[in-house]
Write an enzyme that holds these catalytic residues in place. Structure first.
Site, PDB file in Angstrom:
ATOM      1  N   SER A  49       0.942  -1.162  -0.041  1.00  0.00           N
ATOM      2  CA  SER A  49      -0.076   0.075   0.031  1.00  0.00           C
ATOM      3  C   SER A  49       0.877   1.246  -0.055  1.00  0.00           C
ATOM      4  O   SER A  49       0.586   2.285  -0.452  1.00  0.00           O
ATOM      5  CB  SER A  49      -0.975  -0.038   1.221  1.00  0.00           C
ATOM      6  OG  SER A  49      -0.094  -0.207   2.350  1.00  0.00           O
ATOM      7  N   HIS A 277      -1.250   6.479   5.461  1.00  0.00           N
ATOM      8  CA  HIS A 277      -0.470   6.077   4.326  1.00  0.00           C
ATOM      9  C   HIS A 277      -0.038   7.381   3.845  1.00  0.00           C
ATOM     10  O   HIS A 277      -0.510   8.455   3.947  1.00  0.00           O
ATOM     11  CB  HIS A 277      -1.435   5.369   3.142  1.00  0.00           C
ATOM     12  CG  HIS A 277      -1.666   3.894   3.654  1.00  0.00           C
ATOM     13  ND1 HIS A 277      -2.267   3.212   4.755  1.00  0.00           N
ATOM     14  CD2 HIS A 277      -0.943   2.665   3.118  1.00  0.00           C
ATOM     15  CE1 HIS A 277      -2.275   2.006   5.041  1.00  0.00           C
ATOM     16  NE2 HIS A 277      -1.291   1.799   3.980  1.00  0.00           N
TER      17      HIS A 277
END
Length: 295
Positions: A49, A277
């Site tokens: 990710s 993220h």
């Protein structure tokens, strides 16, 4: 369109992948095979990710559950290199096993990422290892942070046996990452291979509980663990013919910074980004870092 995860379970799963991704050393590299005359063709991006995510609204590709974004670092690097086409097979929950085995995700199954490699591939980037190192290890840390938000409940929990379980898991990841690099070279023997580390989630001290739910006293512990993770990746790269791109030295852009300054998002992210993220600015930084390391 992929939706930003909001459920507590999903947030904790995202957190455990990146909760130790807080800061590392300056960018470093080791010699790679020379680039073919005229630049790179046949670029393949592998990874998890931290390579795949960017703007939620710019998600593309199948299966949708991988969460690849048009402004992830592979796309940014391809643009910087002037490549008209490339294979971005990164996927959100990837581990080292995802290189050679299918990865089930919401909406389908991502094929083994190594399927995209071939003998004519000239450039490969890969971000992998965080899921292998941490798995569900840190979900409990986030869960217990509220019991002692000024203390270090996570460190106490994972060193109670006399062995640091988090460090042991990180060290056990090195041979897995080395196996990935060897697998890339076997399938694409002429490729320049770049192993990419992880952007900082937290600053070296203090943190910002509960925006990133790591207790204040655990932040230096997490900082040390992240340094070890990026160090392990660097060691793997150095011994297996890869360039190492380390964005861990990007201090001052962690998830505790305000919007516009941070490169990684907190648990409650800015619109159109993913919790814990990299945001588009962070992905652009990583793309520029990799470009600077290429021959």
């Amino acid at each position: 369109m992929r939706h930003r995860p909001t459920a507590t379970r999903i947030r904790l799963t995202a957190l455990l992948t990146s909760a130790l991704v807080v800061a590392g050393g300056p960018a470093a590299g080791v010699p790679a095979t020379a680039a073919p005359v005229g630049g790179y063709d046949g670029y393949v991006a592998l990874g998890d990710s931290y390579a795949a995510y960017g703007s939620v609204s710019k998600s593309y590709g199948t299966p949708a559950g991988c969460g690849r974004a048009r402004d992830d670092y592979p796309n940014g690097l391809a643009t910087a290199l002037g490549l008209a086409g490339f294979a971005d097979v990164t996927c959100g929950d990837a581990t080292t096993l995802s290189m050679t085995a299918p990865e089930p995700v919401p909406g389908g199954v991502n094929p083994p990422q190594f399927d995209a490699l071939g003998p004519d591939t000239e450039l490969v980037t890969v971000t992998i290892g965080a899921k292998d190192a941490f798995s569900d290890l840190l979900a409990a840390c986030a869960a217990i942070a509220g019991t002692d938000p000024q203390g270090n409940p996570c460190q106490r929990a994972y060193t109670a046996s006399g062995t640091d379980l988090a460090l042991a898991a990180i060290d056990a990841t090195r041979p897995k990452v080395e196996g990935v690099l060897d697998g890339v070279h076997a399938r694409s023997p002429h490729a320049t291979v770049v192993l990419v580390g992880y952007l900082p989630l937290l600053p070296p001290t203090t943190g910002c509980w509960p925006d990133v739910p790591i207790a204040r006293g655990d932040v230096p512990y997490a900082y040390g663990l992240q340094k070890r993770l990026n160090a392990v990746l660097g060691e793997a790269a150095a011994g297996h013919r890869a360039v190492f791109g380390d964005p861990g030295g990007a201090l001052g852009h962690d998830a505790c910074r305000p919007p516009g300054e941070r490169w990684v998002e907190p648990l409650d992210p800015a619109p159109d980004t993913n919790a814990t993220h990299p945001n588009p600015a962070g992905q652009a930084h990583v793309a520029a870092l990799i470009r600077s390391l290429l021959p």
